[in-house]
Design an enzyme around this catalytic site. Structure first.
Site, PDB file in Angstrom:
ATOM      1  N   ILE A  15       0.826  -1.214   0.000  1.00  0.00           N
ATOM      2  CA  ILE A  15       0.000   0.000   0.000  1.00  0.00           C
ATOM      3  C   ILE A  15       0.863   1.268   0.000  1.00  0.00           C
ATOM      4  O   ILE A  15       0.464   2.299  -0.554  1.00  0.00           O
ATOM      5  CB  ILE A  15      -1.040  -0.006   1.157  1.00  0.00           C
ATOM      6  CG1 ILE A  15      -2.131   1.011   0.898  1.00  0.00           C
ATOM      7  CG2 ILE A  15      -0.389   0.214   2.512  1.00  0.00           C
ATOM      8  CD1 ILE A  15      -2.911   0.806  -0.371  1.00  0.00           C
ATOM      9  N   LYS A  91      -5.728   1.785   7.553  1.00  0.00           N
ATOM     10  CA  LYS A  91      -6.888   1.037   8.016  1.00  0.00           C
ATOM     11  C   LYS A  91      -6.547  -0.453   8.078  1.00  0.00           C
ATOM     12  O   LYS A  91      -5.710  -0.885   7.293  1.00  0.00           O
ATOM     13  CB  LYS A  91      -8.110   1.274   7.133  1.00  0.00           C
ATOM     14  CG  LYS A  91      -7.975   0.978   5.652  1.00  0.00           C
ATOM     15  CD  LYS A  91      -7.811  -0.374   5.061  1.00  0.00           C
ATOM     16  CE  LYS A  91      -8.564  -1.564   5.485  1.00  0.00           C
ATOM     17  NZ  LYS A  91      -8.284  -2.731   4.570  1.00  0.00           N
ATOM     18  N   ASP A 169     -10.953  -7.661   6.091  1.00  0.00           N
ATOM     19  CA  ASP A 169      -9.970  -6.631   5.719  1.00  0.00           C
ATOM     20  C   ASP A 169     -10.539  -5.756   4.594  1.00  0.00           C
ATOM     21  O   ASP A 169     -10.600  -4.534   4.747  1.00  0.00           O
ATOM     22  CB  ASP A 169      -8.618  -7.249   5.333  1.00  0.00           C
ATOM     23  CG  ASP A 169      -7.650  -6.179   4.848  1.00  0.00           C
ATOM     24  OD1 ASP A 169      -7.021  -5.509   5.682  1.00  0.00           O
ATOM     25  OD2 ASP A 169      -7.567  -5.957   3.615  1.00  0.00           O
TER      26      ASP A 169
HETATM   27  P1  NAP Z   1       2.036  -5.769   3.187  1.00  0.00           P
HETATM   28  O1  NAP Z   1       2.657  -5.296   1.914  1.00  0.00           O
HETATM   29  O2  NAP Z   1       1.940  -7.241   3.413  1.00  0.00           O
HETATM   30  O3  NAP Z   1       2.724  -5.168   4.487  1.00  0.00           O
HETATM   31  C1  NAP Z   1       3.269  -3.881   4.574  1.00  0.00           C
HETATM   32  C2  NAP Z   1       4.640  -3.932   5.207  1.00  0.00           C
HETATM   33  O4  NAP Z   1       4.523  -4.076   6.609  1.00  0.00           O
HETATM   34  C3  NAP Z   1       5.479  -5.121   4.780  1.00  0.00           C
HETATM   35  O5  NAP Z   1       6.067  -4.923   3.527  1.00  0.00           O
HETATM   36  C4  NAP Z   1       6.486  -5.229   5.904  1.00  0.00           C
HETATM   37  O6  NAP Z   1       7.637  -4.424   5.616  1.00  0.00           O
HETATM   38  C5  NAP Z   1       5.721  -4.660   7.102  1.00  0.00           C
HETATM   39  N1  NAP Z   1       5.421  -5.774   7.995  1.00  0.00           N
HETATM   40  C6  NAP Z   1       4.879  -6.961   7.673  1.00  0.00           C
HETATM   41  N2  NAP Z   1       4.813  -7.755   8.764  1.00  0.00           N
HETATM   42  C7  NAP Z   1       5.329  -7.038   9.771  1.00  0.00           C
HETATM   43  C8  NAP Z   1       5.593  -7.330  11.129  1.00  0.00           C
HETATM   44  N3  NAP Z   1       5.339  -8.528  11.654  1.00  0.00           N
HETATM   45  N4  NAP Z   1       6.133  -6.363  11.891  1.00  0.00           N
HETATM   46  C9  NAP Z   1       6.457  -5.183  11.362  1.00  0.00           C
HETATM   47  N5  NAP Z   1       6.262  -4.864  10.056  1.00  0.00           N
HETATM   48  C10 NAP Z   1       5.720  -5.791   9.279  1.00  0.00           C
HETATM   49  O7  NAP Z   1       0.576  -5.205   3.352  1.00  0.00           O
HETATM   50  P2  NAP Z   1      -0.183  -4.007   2.636  1.00  0.00           P
HETATM   51  O8  NAP Z   1      -1.036  -4.567   1.575  1.00  0.00           O
HETATM   52  O9  NAP Z   1       0.739  -2.899   2.323  1.00  0.00           O
HETATM   53  O10 NAP Z   1      -1.192  -3.613   3.828  1.00  0.00           O
HETATM   54  C11 NAP Z   1      -0.751  -2.914   4.973  1.00  0.00           C
HETATM   55  C12 NAP Z   1      -1.942  -2.218   5.589  1.00  0.00           C
HETATM   56  O11 NAP Z   1      -2.557  -1.376   4.614  1.00  0.00           O
HETATM   57  C13 NAP Z   1      -3.044  -3.200   6.045  1.00  0.00           C
HETATM   58  O12 NAP Z   1      -3.601  -2.757   7.238  1.00  0.00           O
HETATM   59  C14 NAP Z   1      -4.060  -3.148   4.910  1.00  0.00           C
HETATM   60  O13 NAP Z   1      -5.375  -3.428   5.361  1.00  0.00           O
HETATM   61  C15 NAP Z   1      -3.923  -1.699   4.478  1.00  0.00           C
HETATM   62  N6  NAP Z   1      -4.343  -1.472   3.094  1.00  0.00           N
HETATM   63  C16 NAP Z   1      -3.904  -2.288   2.095  1.00  0.00           C
HETATM   64  C17 NAP Z   1      -4.392  -2.107   0.805  1.00  0.00           C
HETATM   65  C18 NAP Z   1      -3.957  -2.969  -0.349  1.00  0.00           C
HETATM   66  O14 NAP Z   1      -4.551  -2.870  -1.439  1.00  0.00           O
HETATM   67  N7  NAP Z   1      -2.937  -3.790  -0.210  1.00  0.00           N
HETATM   68  C19 NAP Z   1      -5.303  -1.078   0.535  1.00  0.00           C
HETATM   69  C20 NAP Z   1      -5.654  -0.216   1.558  1.00  0.00           C
HETATM   70  C21 NAP Z   1      -5.167  -0.426   2.832  1.00  0.00           C
HETATM   71  P3  NAP Z   1       9.079  -4.877   6.170  1.00  0.00           P
HETATM   72  O15 NAP Z   1       9.192  -6.367   6.014  1.00  0.00           O
HETATM   73  O16 NAP Z   1      10.030  -4.116   5.294  1.00  0.00           O
HETATM   74  O17 NAP Z   1       9.119  -4.462   7.603  1.00  0.00           O
END
Ligand code: NAP
Length: 308
Positions: A15, A91, A169
């Site tokens: 994101i 979120k 989610d």
């Molecule tokens: P993601 O790519 O899986 O996670 C974001 C980053 O968080 C990872 O690259 C990782 O970076 C870090 N992370 C993962 N596990 C962690 C842990 N145990 N401790 C600390 N850092 C950790 O997920 P995302 O899709 O970006 O989603 C993140 C948030 O944004 C969620 O709450 C999601 O609901 C929200 N969101 C996502 C989307 C979407 O389309 N994907 C849309 C709107 C909102 P490092 O490994 O470099 O630390």
């Protein structure tokens, strides 16, 4: 214009790359100054492995955006608030209602801004849907949110873990719109389908009612291939409303009355700057409370195992 807000971004993943970096790059209200992530990096700024290292090395930061999955956000938020930084929470704002209440109280004590961001509320047709519904009598409403998890969340293990919410989610995005455009409501029943190998649901059927008896249903499905649905429908005295595309298109009795490309994240950052400058917080927990209630009241079915 006042000085740009020096902001650090934490949890550099999907994101952040898809939305936060492009939105911040175009917004003169901010200067993206640093990033903290265990693996992810942002080009052209200082990068650190942890939020603690970032706050130590870059004390001039005014604010942080916390974009890691919800289960891992509380400690980072607490650290930032204790350092008197304004905090933008992706979120859902946390894994539990009570931890976000705790952060809200801490932000107030520290005199800084806490923003529980709900990007779907800033979809282009949401405000017009809200005005339409406020001007008529609603007879019933239905939320239909059906998408393909393999397409939108490939190999995201956290989303299937406790606190990852599974199909809620995306479902919480629907709830963030519904709680903004419909009268206050509460859950009367829920059925949650948990794959036998996962700790979060892949589908859910939820029934709500408002205090004046209006029925609202929510159908969440994460195994939808083909056309995807992110729709809120309402049967009203002024016609049938369909808010589709996650809030980007509004039609009444089949006639499109509002359609625009989305600009949710630029709007979110505009709102954050506004409340930082006003010395306010914006933490609406209604969508998160409904998810908590669905897990509390919901009957659980065990269904076929899910593999990415
Ligand atoms: P993601 O790519 O899986 O996670 C974001 C980053 O968080 C990872 O690259 C990782 O970076 C870090 N992370 C993962 N596990 C962690 C842990 N145990 N401790 C600390 N850092 C950790 O997920 P995302 O899709 O970006 O989603 C993140 C948030 O944004 C969620 O709450 C999601 O609901 C929200 N969101 C996502 C989307 C979407 O389309 N994907 C849309 C709107 C909102 P490092 O490994 O470099 O630390």
């Amino acid at each position: 214009m006042s000085q740009p807000i020096k902001i650090g971004i934490v949890g550099v993943g999907k994101i952040v790359r898809d939305q936060h970096l492009p939105a911040l790059a175009k917004d003169q209200d901010y200067r993206l100054t640093a990033a903290a992530s265990r693996h992810g990096k942002v080009d052209g700024i200082a990068n650190f492995p942890t939020i603690e290292a970032m706050l130590d090395a870059v004390p001039e930061l005014d604010a942080v955006s916390l974009c890691m999955p919800p289960q891992f956000r509380y400690d980072a938020a607490r650290t930032a608030l204790e350092a008197k930084k304004h905090v933008f929470l992706e979120k859902p704002p946390g894994a539990t209602v009570s931890e976000v209440e705790d952060l809200k109280a801490l932000a107030t004590r520290q005199g800084v801004t806490l923003f529980a961001s709900w990007h779907s509320r800033y979809a282009p047709a949401v405000e017009e849907a809200r005005s339409f519904l406020a001007s008529t009598r609603i007879r019933s409403a239905a939320i239909v949110w059906k998408e393909d998890v393999r397409r939108w969340h490939p190999n995201q293990d956290w989303i299937w873990q406790p606190g990852g919410f599974g199909v809620f989610d995306p479902g919480i995005n629907a709830l963030s719109i519904a709680t903004h455009i419909l009268p206050a409501m509460f859950i009367t029943s829920a059925v949650l389908d948990f794959p036998e190998n996962r700790a979060a649901p892949v589908a859910a059927q939820v029934a709500f009612r408002t205090s004046n008896g209006l029925p609202v249903t929510m159908d969440l499905d994460w195994l939808q291939t083909g056309p995807q649905s992110w729709d809120i429908l309402a049967d009203t005295d002024a016609g049938k409303m369909v808010l589709s595309g996650g809030g980007s298109k509004l039609a009444i009795d089949g006639k499109v009355v509002h359609e625009e490309p989305e600009a949710e994240y630029p709007m979110l950052y505009k709102r954050f700057a506004e409340i930082v400058r006003a010395g306010a917080s914006d933490v609406d927990l209604a969508p998160l409370q409904h998810v908590a209630d669905a897990f509390m009241l919901g009957k659980r079915n065990v269904v076929e195992a899910f593999f990415d």
